[in-house]
Design a protein around this motif. Structure first.
Motif, PDB file in Angstrom:
ATOM      1  N   TYR A  90      -8.286   2.105  -4.178  1.00  0.00           N
ATOM      2  CA  TYR A  90      -7.925   2.925  -3.023  1.00  0.00           C
ATOM      3  C   TYR A  90      -9.127   3.102  -2.115  1.00  0.00           C
ATOM      4  O   TYR A  90     -10.279   2.863  -2.496  1.00  0.00           O
ATOM      5  CB  TYR A  90      -7.384   4.281  -3.464  1.00  0.00           C
ATOM      6  N   LYS A  91      -8.856   3.515  -0.895  1.00  0.00           N
ATOM      7  CA  LYS A  91      -9.919   3.815   0.063  1.00  0.00           C
ATOM      8  C   LYS A  91      -9.481   4.975   0.938  1.00  0.00           C
ATOM      9  O   LYS A  91      -8.292   5.253   1.104  1.00  0.00           O
ATOM     10  CB  LYS A  91     -10.235   2.585   0.913  1.00  0.00           C
ATOM     11  N   GLU A  92     -10.475   5.658   1.497  1.00  0.00           N
ATOM     12  CA  GLU A  92     -10.197   6.767   2.388  1.00  0.00           C
ATOM     13  C   GLU A  92     -10.028   6.246   3.807  1.00  0.00           C
ATOM     14  O   GLU A  92     -10.762   5.359   4.252  1.00  0.00           O
ATOM     15  CB  GLU A  92     -11.331   7.794   2.320  1.00  0.00           C
ATOM     16  N   LYS A 104       0.824  -1.206   0.000  1.00  0.00           N
ATOM     17  CA  LYS A 104       0.000   0.000   0.000  1.00  0.00           C
ATOM     18  C   LYS A 104       0.857   1.254   0.000  1.00  0.00           C
ATOM     19  O   LYS A 104       2.021   1.246   0.398  1.00  0.00           O
ATOM     20  CB  LYS A 104      -0.938  -0.001   1.205  1.00  0.00           C
ATOM     21  N   LEU A 155      -5.436   9.052   1.998  1.00  0.00           N
ATOM     22  CA  LEU A 155      -5.953   8.117   0.999  1.00  0.00           C
ATOM     23  C   LEU A 155      -4.971   6.952   0.954  1.00  0.00           C
ATOM     24  O   LEU A 155      -3.750   7.167   0.955  1.00  0.00           O
ATOM     25  CB  LEU A 155      -6.039   8.804  -0.368  1.00  0.00           C
ATOM     26  N   VAL A 156      -5.490   5.735   0.913  1.00  0.00           N
ATOM     27  CA  VAL A 156      -4.617   4.561   0.928  1.00  0.00           C
ATOM     28  C   VAL A 156      -4.780   3.799  -0.384  1.00  0.00           C
ATOM     29  O   VAL A 156      -5.865   3.284  -0.689  1.00  0.00           O
ATOM     30  CB  VAL A 156      -4.939   3.646   2.122  1.00  0.00           C
ATOM     31  N   LEU A 157      -3.698   3.729  -1.169  1.00  0.00           N
ATOM     32  CA  LEU A 157      -3.710   2.979  -2.425  1.00  0.00           C
ATOM     33  C   LEU A 157      -3.266   1.543  -2.165  1.00  0.00           C
ATOM     34  O   LEU A 157      -2.312   1.307  -1.423  1.00  0.00           O
ATOM     35  CB  LEU A 157      -2.760   3.611  -3.441  1.00  0.00           C
ATOM     36  N   THR A 158      -3.958   0.602  -2.797  1.00  0.00           N
ATOM     37  CA  THR A 158      -3.571  -0.804  -2.701  1.00  0.00           C
ATOM     38  C   THR A 158      -2.753  -1.171  -3.944  1.00  0.00           C
ATOM     39  O   THR A 158      -3.250  -1.116  -5.070  1.00  0.00           O
ATOM     40  CB  THR A 158      -4.808  -1.710  -2.615  1.00  0.00           C
TER      41      THR A 158
END
Length: 407
Positions: free
Chosen positions: A377-379, A353, A386-389
Motif C-alpha cells: 500500500y501507499k499513502e 486497488k 491509503l491505496v492498497l494494491t
C-alpha cells in the motif's frame, strides 16, 4: 440433570418485546458482574440452533400441530414412533465446531410440549418413547467434549399440557377463536399449575434472551433476538446486546419439501453483518426424524467451515469499527479492539486497488487474512487516503478478508 448445566441460553419462540433500560431489578447482579458473565458469549459471535422434536417426523414445519389443528390423540402417533436411530450428537458437535460455531442451543421442549430429556415432572418425554434415551444429556456431553458451550430452548407455550391455558395459536382453537370456545376449552385448566411445572425445569445463573416478556425489569433479559430479519435490518441494533436467529431455509424444524434455502453468500452476509453491528448470529439446523442433519444443511455447514477456517479471526472477539474508520465502497468492516486489527470484508473484489478513505497514518501492515500474504500500500499525497494494491486474481473465497494491523 438440568441443575448440572452451568451455561445455558434460553431461547423461547414467542413475540419478543424491545429491551429498554429500567430501574426495577429482579436480582442483585452488578453491571460488572453481568459483563463478566456475558463475555464469552459476546466474543463467540457464532452459534448453532437445533430444532428437533416429534414434529421432525411430520417433516412439514415445527408448528404442524397448530397449523393443522391436531388434537393430542392425533399427534400421539409421532410420540409412539419416535426413535431417531441415527441420532449422533458427537457428529453434530463436530460439524458445528468445523463450521466455526462456538456454542449451540437445542430445543429441549418446543411448543408441542414434548421433552427430549428425562423430566420427573412429565411422562411426555423421550425416555418413554421407543428411543428410551435422554437425548439432551447426550447432546450436552457431546458438545462440551468438543469445547462448545451448550444452551437450551424451553418453550413457554405447551400444546400438550392439560393445564396450559389456550391462546389463538393453540391447535384446539385453530378454526374457532370465539369467546365461547375459549371458555369451553379452558374449563378446568389451571395456569398456576402450569407455571409451577414451567419453573420446576428452569434454573438461575443463566444467559437469557428477551422472550420472557420481562421488559419492565433492567435485568429481565440479557440480549435481544431479531428473528429472520434481513441483514439491512440489523443496523439499528448497533451498540446493543443482541443475537439474530436465522434458518438455513424457511423452516426451523425439518421440512422435507421446503426449498427456499439461503445461498452461501447470504449466510456469510448474515454473519459478517451481525458482527459488523456488534451482534451474534445463530444458524438453525432441523435434523430429520432419524436424527441426522439434512444433506442441504450439511452442505451449508461445509461452506461455512471452509470460509471460517481461513477467516474466523475477523469474527471472534470482533465488533463494529470506530466511526473514525470509513467503510470503503463494496465492503463491510469488523474490528478487534484488543488486537488493534481492522478487517475489511470484500463483497465486491476491486480491480487492482482499494482506496481506504482517511486511513493515512492509521495502518502499519496489511495482508489477506486467509493466507497472511502481504498487501502493498501507499499513502495518497493529495489526500488522507491509503491505496492498497490488490492482485488481479481474487482469493478463493466468496467474500475475501483483508486484515489491517493498526498503529
Amino acid at each position: 440433570m438440568m441443575k448440572k448445566i452451568l451455561v445455558l441460553l434460553l431461547l423461547i419462540c414467542i413475540t419478543a418485546p424491545t429491551l429498554f433500560a429500567q430501574t426495577k431489578m429482579i436480582g442483585n447482579e452488578t453491571d460488572a458482574q453481568k459483563e463478566q458473565r456475558m463475555e464469552w458469549w459476546k466474543d463467540a459471535r457464532f452459534g448453532m440452533f437445533i430444532h428437533f422434536g416429534l414434529y421432525s417426523e411430520a417433516a412439514r414445519h415445527e408448528w404442524v400441530k397448530s397449523n393443522e389443528g391436531m388434537t393430542n390423540e392425533q399427534y400421539q402417533k409421532y410420540f409412539d414412533q419416535f426413535n431417531p436411530d441415527l441420532f449422533d450428537p458427537v457428529k453434530w458437535a463436530k460439524e458445528a465446531k468445523a463450521a466455526g460455531m462456538k456454542y449451540a442451543v437445542l430445543t429441549t421442549k418446543h411448543h408441542e410440549g414434548f421433552c427430549l430429556f428425562d423430566s420427573k415432572y412429565t411422562d411426555y418425554k423421550a425416555t418413554n418413547t421407543p428411543a428410551k434415551r435422554d437425548l439432551v444429556r447426550e447432546y450436552v456431553n457431546a458438545f462440551r467434549a468438543q469445547g462448545l458451550k451448550v444452551g437450551f430452548y424451553y418453550s413457554l407455550l405447551d400444546w400438550h399440557h392439560p393445564d396450559y391455558t389456550m391462546d389463538n395459536v393453540h391447535p384446539l382453537v385453530h378454526s374457532d377463536t370465539t369467546k365461547a370456545n375459549y371458555a369451553r376449552l379452558n374449563k378446568g385448566r389451571d395456569m398456576a399449575k402450569y407455571r409451577q411445572y414451567l419453573r420446576n425445569q428452569l434454573q438461575p445463573g443463566i444467559i437469557i434472551n428477551n422472550r420472557l416478556d420481562l421488559a419492565d425489569y433492567k435485568d429481565g433479559a440479557d440480549f435481544e433476538t431479531p428473528e429472520q430479519v434481513s441483514s439491512a435490518e440489523l443496523l439499528p441494533y448497533r451498540g446493543r446486546t443482541w443475537e439474530t436467529c436465522q434458518t438455513f431455509s424457511g423452516s426451523w424444524g425439518y421440512y422435507r419439501d421446503e426449498n427456499t434455502w439461503k445461498t452461501h453468500r447470504k449466510l456469510l452476509d448474515l454473519l459478517i453483518t451481525s458482527v459488523s453491528n456488534g451482534g451474534n448470529l445463530i444458524l438453525n439446523v432441523g435434523p430429520t426424524a432419524r436424527g441426522e442433519f439434512d444433506y442441504r444443511a450439511t452442505n451449508a455447514l461445509d461452506s461455512m467451515a471452509y470460509w471460517m477456517h481461513a477467516n474466523s479471526r475477523a469474527i471472534y472477539n470482533c465488533t463494529f469499527a470506530p466511526d473514525s474508520f470509513k467503510v470503503p465502497e463494496g465492503t463491510k468492516l469488523t474490528y478487534n479492539k484488543a488486537a488493534k486489527r481492522l478487517y475489511i470484508h470484500l463483497y465486491d473484489y476491486p480491480k487492482g486497488k482499494l482506496i481506504l478513505p482517511g486511513y493515512k497514518g492509521k495502518v502499519k501492515y496489511a495482508q489477506f487474512l486467509n493466507d497472511a500474504s502481504e498487501i502493498l500500500y501507499k499513502e495518497d499525497s493529495a489526500s488522507d487516503d491509503l491505496v492498497l494494491t490488490l492482485p488481479a486474481k481474487k482469493p478463493p473465497y466468496e467474500i475475501p478478508v483483508i486484515e489491517l494491523m493498526l498503529q
